[in-house]
Design a protein around this motif. Structure first.
Motif, mmCIF file in Angstrom:
data_model
loop_
_atom_site.group_PDB
_atom_site.id
_atom_site.type_symbol
_atom_site.label_atom_id
_atom_site.label_comp_id
_atom_site.label_asym_id
_atom_site.label_seq_id
_atom_site.Cartn_x
_atom_site.Cartn_y
_atom_site.Cartn_z
ATOM 1 N N ASN A 243 3.771 1.562 -1.445
ATOM 2 C CA ASN A 243 4.526 1.668 -2.684
ATOM 3 C C ASN A 243 3.581 2.016 -3.829
ATOM 4 O O ASN A 243 3.224 1.170 -4.636
ATOM 5 C CB ASN A 243 5.258 0.357 -2.972
ATOM 6 C CG ASN A 243 6.244 0.502 -4.098
ATOM 7 O OD1 ASN A 243 6.600 1.607 -4.485
ATOM 8 N ND2 ASN A 243 6.679 -0.616 -4.634
ATOM 9 N N SER A 244 3.145 3.276 -3.902
ATOM 10 C CA SER A 244 2.262 3.692 -4.982
ATOM 11 C C SER A 244 2.740 5.017 -5.559
ATOM 12 O O SER A 244 3.371 5.823 -4.887
ATOM 13 C CB SER A 244 0.826 3.835 -4.475
ATOM 14 O OG SER A 244 0.711 4.958 -3.631
ATOM 15 N N LEU A 245 2.430 5.201 -6.820
ATOM 16 C CA LEU A 245 2.797 6.425 -7.511
ATOM 17 C C LEU A 245 2.111 7.627 -6.868
ATOM 18 O O LEU A 245 2.714 8.686 -6.705
ATOM 19 C CB LEU A 245 2.430 6.315 -8.993
ATOM 20 C CG LEU A 245 2.896 7.442 -9.886
ATOM 21 C CD1 LEU A 245 4.409 7.429 -10.001
ATOM 22 C CD2 LEU A 245 2.263 7.318 -11.249
ATOM 23 N N GLY B 30 3.959 8.773 -3.810
ATOM 24 C CA GLY B 30 5.165 9.497 -4.195
ATOM 25 C C GLY B 30 4.856 10.898 -4.694
ATOM 26 O O GLY B 30 5.564 11.858 -4.371
ATOM 27 N N LEU C 136 10.773 0.936 -2.313
ATOM 28 C CA LEU C 136 9.516 1.572 -2.725
ATOM 29 C C LEU C 136 9.713 2.295 -4.055
ATOM 30 O O LEU C 136 9.680 3.519 -4.144
ATOM 31 C CB LEU C 136 9.043 2.544 -1.639
ATOM 32 C CG LEU C 136 8.846 1.944 -0.247
ATOM 33 C CD1 LEU C 136 8.597 3.015 0.780
ATOM 34 C CD2 LEU C 136 7.712 0.942 -0.273
ATOM 35 N N GLU C 137 9.900 1.512 -5.118
ATOM 36 C CA GLU C 137 10.246 2.076 -6.420
ATOM 37 C C GLU C 137 9.146 2.957 -7.000
ATOM 38 O O GLU C 137 9.423 4.006 -7.573
ATOM 39 C CB GLU C 137 10.588 0.966 -7.423
ATOM 40 C CG GLU C 137 11.904 0.277 -7.153
ATOM 41 C CD GLU C 137 11.761 -0.860 -6.144
ATOM 42 O OE1 GLU C 137 10.611 -1.239 -5.814
ATOM 43 O OE2 GLU C 137 12.800 -1.344 -5.673
ATOM 44 N N LYS C 138 7.893 2.529 -6.880
ATOM 45 C CA LYS C 138 6.794 3.323 -7.442
ATOM 46 C C LYS C 138 6.676 4.675 -6.748
ATOM 47 O O LYS C 138 6.455 5.695 -7.396
ATOM 48 C CB LYS C 138 5.476 2.565 -7.345
ATOM 49 C CG LYS C 138 5.399 1.369 -8.261
ATOM 50 C CD LYS C 138 4.076 0.666 -8.098
ATOM 51 C CE LYS C 138 4.025 -0.600 -8.918
ATOM 52 N NZ LYS C 138 2.770 -1.325 -8.695
ATOM 53 N N ALA C 139 6.814 4.696 -5.442
ATOM 54 C CA ALA C 139 6.756 5.952 -4.699
ATOM 55 C C ALA C 139 7.924 6.854 -5.078
ATOM 56 O O ALA C 139 7.761 8.065 -5.238
ATOM 57 C CB ALA C 139 6.746 5.684 -3.197
ATOM 58 N N GLN D 287 0.831 -1.204 0.000
ATOM 59 C CA GLN D 287 0.000 0.000 0.000
ATOM 60 C C GLN D 287 0.863 1.249 0.000
ATOM 61 O O GLN D 287 0.475 2.269 -0.551
ATOM 62 C CB GLN D 287 -0.918 0.006 1.213
ATOM 63 C CG GLN D 287 -2.018 -1.017 1.151
ATOM 64 C CD GLN D 287 -2.807 -1.061 2.446
ATOM 65 O OE1 GLN D 287 -2.277 -0.757 3.509
ATOM 66 N NE2 GLN D 287 -4.060 -1.449 2.359
ATOM 67 N N TYR E 54 14.088 4.402 -2.575
ATOM 68 C CA TYR E 54 14.761 3.332 -3.314
ATOM 69 C C TYR E 54 15.460 2.362 -2.370
ATOM 70 O O TYR E 54 15.467 1.152 -2.599
ATOM 71 C CB TYR E 54 15.755 3.892 -4.336
ATOM 72 C CG TYR E 54 15.116 4.197 -5.669
ATOM 73 C CD1 TYR E 54 14.442 3.214 -6.385
ATOM 74 C CD2 TYR E 54 15.187 5.471 -6.212
ATOM 75 C CE1 TYR E 54 13.853 3.482 -7.607
ATOM 76 C CE2 TYR E 54 14.599 5.752 -7.435
ATOM 77 C CZ TYR E 54 13.936 4.750 -8.132
ATOM 78 O OH TYR E 54 13.353 5.022 -9.336
ATOM 79 N N ARG F 243 9.465 6.893 -7.949
ATOM 80 C CA ARG F 243 9.175 7.421 -9.287
ATOM 81 C C ARG F 243 8.174 8.567 -9.229
ATOM 82 O O ARG F 243 8.248 9.513 -10.011
ATOM 83 C CB ARG F 243 8.648 6.308 -10.178
ATOM 84 C CG ARG F 243 9.711 5.318 -10.552
ATOM 85 C CD ARG F 243 9.165 4.229 -11.433
ATOM 86 N NE ARG F 243 10.164 3.181 -11.602
ATOM 87 C CZ ARG F 243 9.872 1.899 -11.731
ATOM 88 N NH1 ARG F 243 8.621 1.510 -11.731
ATOM 89 N NH2 ARG F 243 10.837 1.032 -11.884
ATOM 90 N N GLY F 244 7.225 8.496 -8.299
ATOM 91 C CA GLY F 244 6.263 9.586 -8.132
ATOM 92 C C GLY F 244 6.939 10.864 -7.674
ATOM 93 O O GLY F 244 6.618 11.952 -8.159
#
Length: 90
Positions: free
Chosen positions: A7-9, A12, A63-66, A5, A59, A68-69
């Motif tokens: 880890n979301s764009l 981020g 939490l890659e997606k966050a 939950q 990173y 990236r956001g």
């Protein structure tokens, strides 16, 4: 919240918006001086550096997606700043 939950764009994007929003509020409503020449540019540079540390933290936590956001919102706001204001770097 579990890690999935977190880890979301969207997370981020919202976290990445905090430092630039604070910089905008400080630029607009205070006479705070920053030792980087232009007050406006200095505060936004500090906000971008804060976001850089947030990206690094995300990173390292996986939490890659966050991350990236945060990168996306930082890039979009930097482009918005460049195209809407005439910054004098001299």
């Amino acid at each position: 919240m579990n890690q999935m939950q977190q880890n979301s764009l969207l997370l981020g994007l919202s976290i990445g918006l905090l430092a630039p929003l604070c910089a905008h509020i400080l630029t607009t409503f205070t006479t705070l001086s920053v030792p980087f020449g232009s007050k406006q540019l200095g505060l936004y540079v500090i906000a971008a550096l804060i976001n850089l540390f947030v990206v690094r933290y995300f990173y390292r936590k996986g939490l890659e997606k966050a991350a990236r956001g945060v990168i996306l919102i930082t890039f979009v706001l930097a482009m918005l700043l460049i195209f809407t204001t005439k910054l004098s770097l001299t």
